[in-house]
Design a protein around this motif. Sequence first.
Motif, PDB file in Angstrom:
ATOM      1  N   VAL A   1     -12.173   0.789  -6.374  1.00  0.00           N
ATOM      2  CA  VAL A   1     -11.722  -0.424  -5.934  1.00  0.00           C
ATOM      3  C   VAL A   1     -12.180  -1.599  -6.784  1.00  0.00           C
ATOM      4  O   VAL A   1     -12.956  -1.660  -7.468  1.00  0.00           O
ATOM      5  CB  VAL A   1     -11.961  -0.902  -4.445  1.00  0.00           C
ATOM      6  N   ARG A   2     -11.003  -2.465  -7.217  1.00  0.00           N
ATOM      7  CA  ARG A   2     -11.143  -3.940  -7.855  1.00  0.00           C
ATOM      8  C   ARG A   2     -10.471  -4.756  -6.900  1.00  0.00           C
ATOM      9  O   ARG A   2      -9.460  -5.083  -6.776  1.00  0.00           O
ATOM     10  CB  ARG A   2     -10.541  -3.735  -9.293  1.00  0.00           C
ATOM     11  N   GLU A   3     -11.491  -5.590  -6.276  1.00  0.00           N
ATOM     12  CA  GLU A   3     -10.882  -6.620  -5.375  1.00  0.00           C
ATOM     13  C   GLU A   3     -11.758  -7.999  -5.898  1.00  0.00           C
ATOM     14  O   GLU A   3     -12.880  -8.297  -5.573  1.00  0.00           O
ATOM     15  CB  GLU A   3     -11.376  -6.405  -3.921  1.00  0.00           C
ATOM     16  N   GLY A   4     -10.924  -8.979  -6.698  1.00  0.00           N
ATOM     17  CA  GLY A   4     -11.621 -10.220  -7.014  1.00  0.00           C
ATOM     18  C   GLY A   4     -12.411  -9.734  -7.993  1.00  0.00           C
ATOM     19  O   GLY A   4     -12.242  -9.070  -9.062  1.00  0.00           O
ATOM     20  N   SER A   5     -13.938 -10.080  -7.870  1.00  0.00           N
ATOM     21  CA  SER A   5     -14.818  -9.889  -8.568  1.00  0.00           C
ATOM     22  C   SER A   5     -15.340  -8.790  -8.239  1.00  0.00           C
ATOM     23  O   SER A   5     -16.393  -8.149  -8.792  1.00  0.00           O
ATOM     24  CB  SER A   5     -15.923 -10.960  -8.613  1.00  0.00           C
ATOM     25  N   TYR A   6     -15.186  -8.218  -7.061  1.00  0.00           N
ATOM     26  CA  TYR A   6     -15.995  -7.168  -6.605  1.00  0.00           C
ATOM     27  C   TYR A   6     -15.434  -5.607  -7.166  1.00  0.00           C
ATOM     28  O   TYR A   6     -14.056  -5.499  -7.377  1.00  0.00           O
ATOM     29  CB  TYR A   6     -15.395  -6.885  -5.089  1.00  0.00           C
ATOM     30  N   ARG A   7     -16.459  -4.885  -7.572  1.00  0.00           N
ATOM     31  CA  ARG A   7     -16.021  -3.497  -7.997  1.00  0.00           C
ATOM     32  C   ARG A   7     -16.976  -2.521  -7.451  1.00  0.00           C
ATOM     33  O   ARG A   7     -17.977  -2.613  -7.059  1.00  0.00           O
ATOM     34  CB  ARG A   7     -16.667  -3.427  -9.412  1.00  0.00           C
ATOM     35  N   GLN A   8     -16.222  -1.320  -7.133  1.00  0.00           N
ATOM     36  CA  GLN A   8     -16.976  -0.215  -6.498  1.00  0.00           C
ATOM     37  C   GLN A   8     -16.175   1.015  -6.840  1.00  0.00           C
ATOM     38  O   GLN A   8     -15.203   1.137  -7.006  1.00  0.00           O
ATOM     39  CB  GLN A   8     -17.040  -0.383  -5.079  1.00  0.00           C
ATOM     40  N   HIS A   9     -17.344   2.018  -7.192  1.00  0.00           N
ATOM     41  CA  HIS A   9     -16.319   3.484  -7.310  1.00  0.00           C
ATOM     42  C   HIS A   9     -17.397   4.591  -7.140  1.00  0.00           C
ATOM     43  O   HIS A   9     -18.462   4.549  -7.726  1.00  0.00           O
ATOM     44  CB  HIS A   9     -16.455   3.620  -9.101  1.00  0.00           C
TER      45      HIS A   9
ATOM     46  N   ALA B   1       0.699  -1.209   0.113  1.00  0.00           N
ATOM     47  CA  ALA B   1       0.059   0.013  -0.043  1.00  0.00           C
ATOM     48  C   ALA B   1       0.893   1.245  -0.218  1.00  0.00           C
ATOM     49  O   ALA B   1       1.988   1.245   0.653  1.00  0.00           O
ATOM     50  CB  ALA B   1      -0.926  -0.003   1.272  1.00  0.00           C
ATOM     51  N   ASN B   2       0.686   2.121  -0.853  1.00  0.00           N
ATOM     52  CA  ASN B   2       1.409   3.333  -0.803  1.00  0.00           C
ATOM     53  C   ASN B   2       0.385   4.592  -0.634  1.00  0.00           C
ATOM     54  O   ASN B   2      -0.683   4.788  -0.920  1.00  0.00           O
ATOM     55  CB  ASN B   2       2.111   3.587  -2.260  1.00  0.00           C
ATOM     56  N   LEU B   3       0.926   5.580   0.203  1.00  0.00           N
ATOM     57  CA  LEU B   3       0.285   7.071   0.318  1.00  0.00           C
ATOM     58  C   LEU B   3       1.149   8.154  -0.153  1.00  0.00           C
ATOM     59  O   LEU B   3       2.460   8.015   0.208  1.00  0.00           O
ATOM     60  CB  LEU B   3       0.040   7.059   1.616  1.00  0.00           C
ATOM     61  N   THR B   4       0.545   9.066  -0.808  1.00  0.00           N
ATOM     62  CA  THR B   4       1.441  10.120  -1.324  1.00  0.00           C
ATOM     63  C   THR B   4       0.796  11.441  -0.946  1.00  0.00           C
ATOM     64  O   THR B   4      -0.713  11.239  -1.016  1.00  0.00           O
ATOM     65  CB  THR B   4       1.955  10.057  -2.898  1.00  0.00           C
ATOM     66  N   THR B   5       1.428  12.435  -1.077  1.00  0.00           N
ATOM     67  CA  THR B   5       0.770  13.916  -1.031  1.00  0.00           C
ATOM     68  C   THR B   5       1.033  14.847  -2.010  1.00  0.00           C
ATOM     69  O   THR B   5       2.456  14.729  -2.441  1.00  0.00           O
ATOM     70  CB  THR B   5       0.868  14.473   0.555  1.00  0.00           C
ATOM     71  N   LYS B   6       0.291  15.919  -2.217  1.00  0.00           N
ATOM     72  CA  LYS B   6       0.775  16.829  -3.000  1.00  0.00           C
ATOM     73  C   LYS B   6      -0.185  18.188  -2.768  1.00  0.00           C
ATOM     74  O   LYS B   6      -1.501  18.083  -2.623  1.00  0.00           O
ATOM     75  CB  LYS B   6       0.371  16.625  -4.580  1.00  0.00           C
ATOM     76  N   LYS B   7       0.532  19.172  -2.441  1.00  0.00           N
ATOM     77  CA  LYS B   7      -0.229  20.583  -2.156  1.00  0.00           C
ATOM     78  C   LYS B   7      -0.924  21.033  -3.523  1.00  0.00           C
ATOM     79  O   LYS B   7      -0.158  20.997  -4.583  1.00  0.00           O
ATOM     80  CB  LYS B   7       0.849  21.759  -1.796  1.00  0.00           C
ATOM     81  N   THR B   8      -2.137  21.500  -3.575  1.00  0.00           N
ATOM     82  CA  THR B   8      -2.889  21.781  -4.702  1.00  0.00           C
ATOM     83  C   THR B   8      -3.836  22.801  -4.251  1.00  0.00           C
ATOM     84  O   THR B   8      -4.105  23.291  -3.254  1.00  0.00           O
ATOM     85  CB  THR B   8      -3.479  20.734  -5.500  1.00  0.00           C
TER      86      THR B   8
ATOM     87  N   PHE C   1      -6.114 -14.038  -5.926  1.00  0.00           N
ATOM     88  CA  PHE C   1      -7.079 -12.723  -5.728  1.00  0.00           C
ATOM     89  C   PHE C   1      -6.539 -11.432  -5.791  1.00  0.00           C
ATOM     90  O   PHE C   1      -5.445 -10.825  -5.083  1.00  0.00           O
ATOM     91  CB  PHE C   1      -7.290 -13.015  -4.225  1.00  0.00           C
ATOM     92  N   LYS C   2      -6.816 -10.875  -7.034  1.00  0.00           N
ATOM     93  CA  LYS C   2      -6.234  -9.634  -7.531  1.00  0.00           C
ATOM     94  C   LYS C   2      -6.888  -8.382  -7.272  1.00  0.00           C
ATOM     95  O   LYS C   2      -7.995  -8.581  -6.867  1.00  0.00           O
ATOM     96  CB  LYS C   2      -6.038  -9.643  -9.281  1.00  0.00           C
ATOM     97  N   VAL C   3      -6.068  -7.557  -6.583  1.00  0.00           N
ATOM     98  CA  VAL C   3      -6.683  -6.318  -5.893  1.00  0.00           C
ATOM     99  C   VAL C   3      -5.878  -5.182  -6.511  1.00  0.00           C
ATOM    100  O   VAL C   3      -4.487  -5.244  -6.470  1.00  0.00           O
ATOM    101  CB  VAL C   3      -6.453  -6.457  -4.147  1.00  0.00           C
ATOM    102  N   GLU C   4      -6.700  -4.140  -6.926  1.00  0.00           N
ATOM    103  CA  GLU C   4      -6.106  -2.807  -7.371  1.00  0.00           C
ATOM    104  C   GLU C   4      -7.029  -1.848  -7.023  1.00  0.00           C
ATOM    105  O   GLU C   4      -8.278  -1.658  -7.419  1.00  0.00           O
ATOM    106  CB  GLU C   4      -6.185  -2.833  -9.024  1.00  0.00           C
ATOM    107  N   ASP C   5      -6.625  -1.159  -5.621  1.00  0.00           N
ATOM    108  CA  ASP C   5      -7.486  -0.072  -4.996  1.00  0.00           C
ATOM    109  C   ASP C   5      -7.071   1.144  -5.109  1.00  0.00           C
ATOM    110  O   ASP C   5      -5.690   1.568  -5.067  1.00  0.00           O
ATOM    111  CB  ASP C   5      -7.704  -0.553  -3.610  1.00  0.00           C
ATOM    112  N   LEU C   6      -7.774   2.303  -5.513  1.00  0.00           N
ATOM    113  CA  LEU C   6      -7.471   3.656  -5.562  1.00  0.00           C
ATOM    114  C   LEU C   6      -8.160   4.356  -4.661  1.00  0.00           C
ATOM    115  O   LEU C   6      -9.425   4.278  -4.723  1.00  0.00           O
ATOM    116  CB  LEU C   6      -7.422   3.969  -6.972  1.00  0.00           C
ATOM    117  N   TYR C   7      -7.596   5.224  -3.877  1.00  0.00           N
ATOM    118  CA  TYR C   7      -8.202   6.249  -2.918  1.00  0.00           C
ATOM    119  C   TYR C   7      -7.760   7.612  -3.369  1.00  0.00           C
ATOM    120  O   TYR C   7      -6.337   7.692  -3.597  1.00  0.00           O
ATOM    121  CB  TYR C   7      -8.241   5.892  -1.483  1.00  0.00           C
ATOM    122  N   GLU C   8      -8.659   8.536  -3.378  1.00  0.00           N
ATOM    123  CA  GLU C   8      -8.228   9.995  -3.397  1.00  0.00           C
ATOM    124  C   GLU C   8      -8.833  10.930  -2.674  1.00  0.00           C
ATOM    125  O   GLU C   8     -10.144  10.533  -2.413  1.00  0.00           O
ATOM    126  CB  GLU C   8      -8.472  10.314  -4.835  1.00  0.00           C
TER     127      GLU C   8
END
Length: 256
Positions: free
Chosen positions: A98-106, A43-50, A74-81
Amino acid sequence: MKKILNLFAVFIFFLGSAQLSNIADGESITFRIHYGFLNAGTANLTTKKTVYKGIPHLYAKGTGETTGAVKAFFKVEDLYESFINTETGLPSFYVRNVREGSYRQHFETAFNHDNNTLILTDKKEPANGSKVIKSVKGVQDMLSCFYFLRSKTSDELKIGTIINMNVWIDDEMFPFQLRVAGTEDLKTKFGTINCLKIIPSVKSGRVFKEKEGVTMWVSNDANHLPMLLKAELAVGSLKASIDDFKNVKYPLKFSK
Protein backbone atom coordinates in the motif's frame (compact mmCIF):
# COMPACT_ATOMS: atom_id res chain seq x y z
CA MET A 1 -8.13 9.51 5.50
CA LYS A 2 -5.24 7.12 6.07
CA LYS A 3 -6.26 3.55 5.17
CA ILE A 4 -9.86 4.58 4.37
CA LEU A 5 -10.11 2.42 1.24
CA ASN A 6 -8.93 -0.81 2.82
CA LEU A 7 -11.55 -0.51 5.57
CA PHE A 8 -13.96 -2.04 3.07
CA ALA A 9 -12.01 -5.29 3.14
CA VAL A 10 -11.65 -5.44 6.91
CA PHE A 11 -15.27 -6.24 7.69
CA ILE A 12 -16.19 -9.06 5.31
CA PHE A 13 -15.04 -12.14 7.23
CA PHE A 14 -16.04 -15.63 8.30
CA LEU A 15 -14.08 -18.38 10.08
CA GLY A 16 -14.16 -22.11 9.28
CA SER A 17 -13.65 -24.09 6.09
CA ALA A 18 -15.68 -24.17 2.90
CA GLN A 19 -15.18 -24.76 -0.80
CA LEU A 20 -15.24 -21.68 -3.00
CA SER A 21 -17.56 -23.26 -5.55
CA ASN A 22 -19.76 -20.19 -5.99
CA ILE A 23 -16.94 -17.86 -7.11
CA ALA A 24 -16.58 -17.67 -10.90
CA ASP A 25 -13.27 -17.61 -12.73
CA GLY A 26 -12.75 -14.05 -13.99
CA GLU A 27 -15.24 -12.36 -11.67
CA SER A 28 -14.82 -8.60 -11.26
CA ILE A 29 -16.54 -6.27 -8.77
CA THR A 30 -16.05 -2.52 -8.57
CA PHE A 31 -17.11 -0.25 -5.70
CA ARG A 32 -17.48 3.51 -5.56
CA ILE A 33 -16.23 4.95 -2.27
CA HIS A 34 -17.56 8.12 -0.69
CA TYR A 35 -16.04 9.90 2.29
CA GLY A 36 -18.78 12.16 3.61
CA PHE A 37 -20.07 14.10 0.59
CA LEU A 38 -16.87 13.52 -1.39
CA ASN A 39 -16.49 10.98 -4.17
CA ALA A 40 -13.29 9.61 -2.66
CA GLY A 41 -12.20 6.69 -4.80
CA THR A 42 -12.76 3.23 -6.23
CA ALA A 43 -11.98 -0.34 -5.19
CA ASN A 44 -11.89 -3.37 -7.46
CA LEU A 45 -11.83 -7.11 -6.72
CA THR A 46 -11.03 -9.76 -9.33
CA THR A 47 -10.58 -13.53 -9.30
CA LYS A 48 -8.74 -16.08 -11.40
CA LYS A 49 -8.42 -19.84 -11.03
CA THR A 50 -4.81 -20.93 -10.75
CA VAL A 51 -2.45 -23.52 -9.25
CA TYR A 52 -0.23 -22.65 -6.30
CA LYS A 53 2.44 -25.16 -5.25
CA GLY A 54 0.65 -27.88 -7.20
CA ILE A 55 -2.76 -27.31 -5.55
CA PRO A 56 -5.83 -25.63 -7.11
CA HIS A 57 -6.22 -22.10 -5.79
CA LEU A 58 -8.25 -18.99 -6.40
CA TYR A 59 -6.07 -15.96 -7.06
CA ALA A 60 -7.82 -12.87 -5.72
CA LYS A 61 -6.61 -9.35 -6.39
CA GLY A 62 -7.87 -6.18 -4.76
CA THR A 63 -6.93 -2.63 -5.71
CA GLY A 64 -7.99 0.72 -4.29
CA GLU A 65 -7.23 4.28 -5.25
CA THR A 66 -8.40 7.78 -4.51
CA THR A 67 -9.90 9.85 -7.33
CA GLY A 68 -10.78 13.43 -8.18
CA ALA A 69 -10.28 16.17 -5.61
CA VAL A 70 -9.40 13.70 -2.85
CA LYS A 71 -6.49 12.34 -4.89
CA ALA A 72 -5.09 15.86 -5.20
CA PHE A 73 -4.38 16.10 -1.47
CA PHE A 74 -4.27 12.42 -0.42
CA LYS A 75 -3.07 9.90 -2.99
CA VAL A 76 -3.84 6.24 -2.36
CA GLU A 77 -2.63 3.28 -4.41
CA ASP A 78 -3.33 0.00 -2.60
CA LEU A 79 -2.73 -3.55 -3.83
CA TYR A 80 -3.85 -6.77 -2.12
CA GLU A 81 -3.25 -10.30 -3.43
CA SER A 82 -4.28 -13.65 -1.98
CA PHE A 83 -3.89 -17.26 -3.12
CA ILE A 84 -6.80 -19.17 -1.59
CA ASN A 85 -7.03 -22.96 -1.44
CA THR A 86 -10.30 -23.78 -3.23
CA GLU A 87 -10.91 -26.93 -1.16
CA THR A 88 -10.41 -25.43 2.31
CA GLY A 89 -11.18 -21.77 1.63
CA LEU A 90 -8.04 -20.85 3.58
CA PRO A 91 -5.27 -18.53 2.33
CA SER A 92 -1.85 -19.90 1.41
CA PHE A 93 -0.08 -16.66 0.47
CA TYR A 94 -1.05 -13.03 0.99
CA VAL A 95 0.40 -9.71 -0.16
CA ARG A 96 -0.42 -6.24 1.11
CA ASN A 97 1.39 -3.45 -0.74
CA VAL A 98 0.00 0.00 0.00
CA ARG A 99 0.88 3.62 -0.70
CA GLU A 100 -1.34 6.03 1.24
CA GLY A 101 -0.07 9.59 1.33
CA SER A 102 3.39 9.37 2.88
CA TYR A 103 2.60 5.95 4.39
CA ARG A 104 4.21 2.90 2.78
CA GLN A 105 3.83 -0.77 3.70
CA HIS A 106 4.65 -3.98 1.86
CA PHE A 107 4.12 -7.30 3.66
CA GLU A 108 4.05 -10.85 2.30
CA THR A 109 2.61 -13.67 4.41
CA ALA A 110 2.94 -17.42 3.82
CA PHE A 111 0.46 -19.49 5.87
CA ASN A 112 1.10 -22.97 7.27
CA HIS A 113 -2.31 -24.19 8.46
CA ASP A 114 -0.97 -27.64 9.40
CA ASN A 115 1.01 -26.31 12.36
CA ASN A 116 -0.76 -22.92 12.80
CA THR A 117 2.23 -20.74 11.94
CA LEU A 118 2.94 -18.12 9.30
CA ILE A 119 6.02 -16.54 7.80
CA LEU A 120 5.85 -12.76 7.59
CA THR A 121 8.24 -10.99 5.23
CA ASP A 122 8.68 -7.22 5.30
CA LYS A 123 9.38 -6.15 1.71
CA LYS A 124 9.32 -2.40 2.29
CA GLU A 125 12.58 -0.62 1.48
CA PRO A 126 14.72 -1.06 3.44
CA ALA A 127 13.40 -4.62 3.90
CA ASN A 128 13.42 -6.06 7.42
CA GLY A 129 13.60 -9.75 6.52
CA SER A 130 11.29 -12.61 7.54
CA LYS A 131 10.08 -14.10 10.81
CA VAL A 132 7.95 -17.05 11.89
CA ILE A 133 4.86 -16.15 13.91
CA LYS A 134 2.49 -18.40 15.84
CA SER A 135 -0.98 -18.29 14.29
CA VAL A 136 -4.41 -19.77 15.09
CA LYS A 137 -6.60 -22.40 13.44
CA GLY A 138 -8.58 -21.19 10.44
CA VAL A 139 -6.99 -17.75 10.17
CA GLN A 140 -8.02 -15.65 7.17
CA ASP A 141 -6.41 -12.67 5.47
CA MET A 142 -8.15 -9.47 4.40
CA LEU A 143 -8.99 -10.78 0.94
CA SER A 144 -9.65 -14.47 1.60
CA CYS A 145 -12.22 -13.66 4.29
CA PHE A 146 -14.24 -11.73 1.70
CA TYR A 147 -14.64 -14.80 -0.52
CA PHE A 148 -15.05 -17.03 2.51
CA LEU A 149 -18.18 -15.15 3.55
CA ARG A 150 -19.62 -15.57 0.09
CA SER A 151 -19.04 -19.34 0.15
CA LYS A 152 -21.44 -19.76 3.09
CA THR A 153 -24.82 -21.37 2.50
CA SER A 154 -28.17 -19.81 3.37
CA ASP A 155 -28.41 -22.12 6.40
CA GLU A 156 -25.07 -20.78 7.64
CA LEU A 157 -26.27 -17.18 7.27
CA LYS A 158 -29.58 -17.37 9.09
CA ILE A 159 -30.87 -14.25 10.83
CA GLY A 160 -29.45 -14.04 14.35
CA THR A 161 -26.32 -16.02 13.54
CA ILE A 162 -23.19 -14.80 15.35
CA ILE A 163 -19.78 -15.92 14.15
CA ASN A 164 -16.35 -15.23 15.64
CA MET A 165 -13.25 -15.03 13.47
CA ASN A 166 -9.55 -14.18 13.40
CA VAL A 167 -8.16 -12.11 10.54
CA TRP A 168 -4.51 -11.42 9.73
CA ILE A 169 -4.06 -7.71 8.96
CA ASP A 170 -0.62 -6.22 8.25
CA ASP A 171 1.54 -7.90 10.92
CA GLU A 172 -1.08 -8.61 13.56
CA MET A 173 -4.03 -10.92 14.31
CA PHE A 174 -7.40 -9.28 14.93
CA PRO A 175 -10.48 -10.98 16.45
CA PHE A 176 -13.85 -9.97 15.00
CA GLN A 177 -17.47 -10.97 15.42
CA LEU A 178 -20.26 -10.87 12.84
CA ARG A 179 -24.01 -10.77 13.42
CA VAL A 180 -26.57 -11.44 10.69
CA ALA A 181 -29.10 -8.79 11.71
CA GLY A 182 -31.87 -9.35 9.13
CA THR A 183 -32.92 -8.82 5.52
CA GLU A 184 -33.66 -5.60 3.67
CA ASP A 185 -34.60 -4.48 0.17
CA LEU A 186 -31.74 -2.24 -0.94
CA LYS A 187 -31.84 0.33 -3.75
CA THR A 188 -28.78 0.28 -6.02
CA LYS A 189 -27.89 1.82 -9.41
CA PHE A 190 -29.01 -1.47 -10.98
CA GLY A 191 -32.38 -1.63 -9.20
CA THR A 192 -33.67 -2.94 -5.87
CA ILE A 193 -32.35 -6.23 -4.50
CA ASN A 194 -33.05 -8.22 -1.35
CA CYS A 195 -30.00 -8.30 0.91
CA LEU A 196 -28.74 -9.75 4.15
CA LYS A 197 -27.83 -7.03 6.65
CA ILE A 198 -24.62 -7.90 8.50
CA ILE A 199 -23.10 -6.01 11.42
CA PRO A 200 -19.47 -6.62 12.45
CA SER A 201 -18.44 -5.78 16.01
CA VAL A 202 -15.33 -3.60 15.94
CA LYS A 203 -13.14 -1.85 18.46
CA SER A 204 -14.35 1.73 18.76
CA GLY A 205 -12.30 4.81 19.56
CA ARG A 206 -9.31 5.10 17.26
CA VAL A 207 -11.21 4.70 13.99
CA PHE A 208 -14.91 4.05 14.56
CA LYS A 209 -17.50 5.94 16.59
CA GLU A 210 -19.32 2.89 17.91
CA LYS A 211 -18.54 -0.74 18.63
CA GLU A 212 -21.02 -1.59 15.87
CA GLY A 213 -20.37 1.44 13.68
CA VAL A 214 -20.16 -0.62 10.50
CA THR A 215 -23.05 -2.15 8.53
CA MET A 216 -22.88 -4.07 5.28
CA TRP A 217 -25.45 -5.49 2.88
CA VAL A 218 -24.85 -8.60 0.69
CA SER A 219 -27.23 -10.09 -1.86
CA ASN A 220 -29.57 -12.62 -0.28
CA ASP A 221 -28.79 -15.35 -2.84
CA ALA A 222 -26.06 -17.85 -3.68
CA ASN A 223 -23.66 -15.06 -4.71
CA HIS A 224 -23.69 -13.15 -1.41
CA LEU A 225 -22.34 -10.27 -3.44
CA PRO A 226 -21.61 -7.15 -1.37
CA MET A 227 -23.84 -4.25 -2.36
CA LEU A 228 -23.19 -1.56 0.22
CA LEU A 229 -21.05 -0.81 3.26
CA LYS A 230 -21.52 2.09 5.64
CA ALA A 231 -19.12 3.04 8.41
CA GLU A 232 -19.37 5.81 10.98
CA LEU A 233 -15.77 6.85 11.58
CA ALA A 234 -14.32 8.80 14.47
CA VAL A 235 -14.02 11.62 11.93
CA GLY A 236 -16.67 11.58 9.19
CA SER A 237 -18.38 8.65 7.52
CA LEU A 238 -17.52 6.15 4.79
CA LYS A 239 -19.79 4.54 2.20
CA ALA A 240 -18.81 1.95 -0.40
CA SER A 241 -21.49 1.02 -2.97
CA ILE A 242 -21.38 -1.43 -5.85
CA ASP A 243 -20.65 0.33 -9.13
CA ASP A 244 -20.07 -2.54 -11.57
CA PHE A 245 -19.90 -6.35 -11.67
CA LYS A 246 -18.91 -8.92 -14.31
CA ASN A 247 -18.87 -12.73 -14.56
CA VAL A 248 -20.85 -13.31 -11.36
CA LYS A 249 -21.71 -17.01 -11.22
CA TYR A 250 -25.45 -16.75 -10.47
CA PRO A 251 -27.91 -14.22 -11.95
CA LEU A 252 -28.68 -11.29 -9.65
CA LYS A 253 -32.38 -10.52 -9.21
CA PHE A 254 -32.93 -6.77 -9.34
CA SER A 255 -36.37 -5.17 -9.51
CA LYS A 256 -37.15 -1.65 -10.68
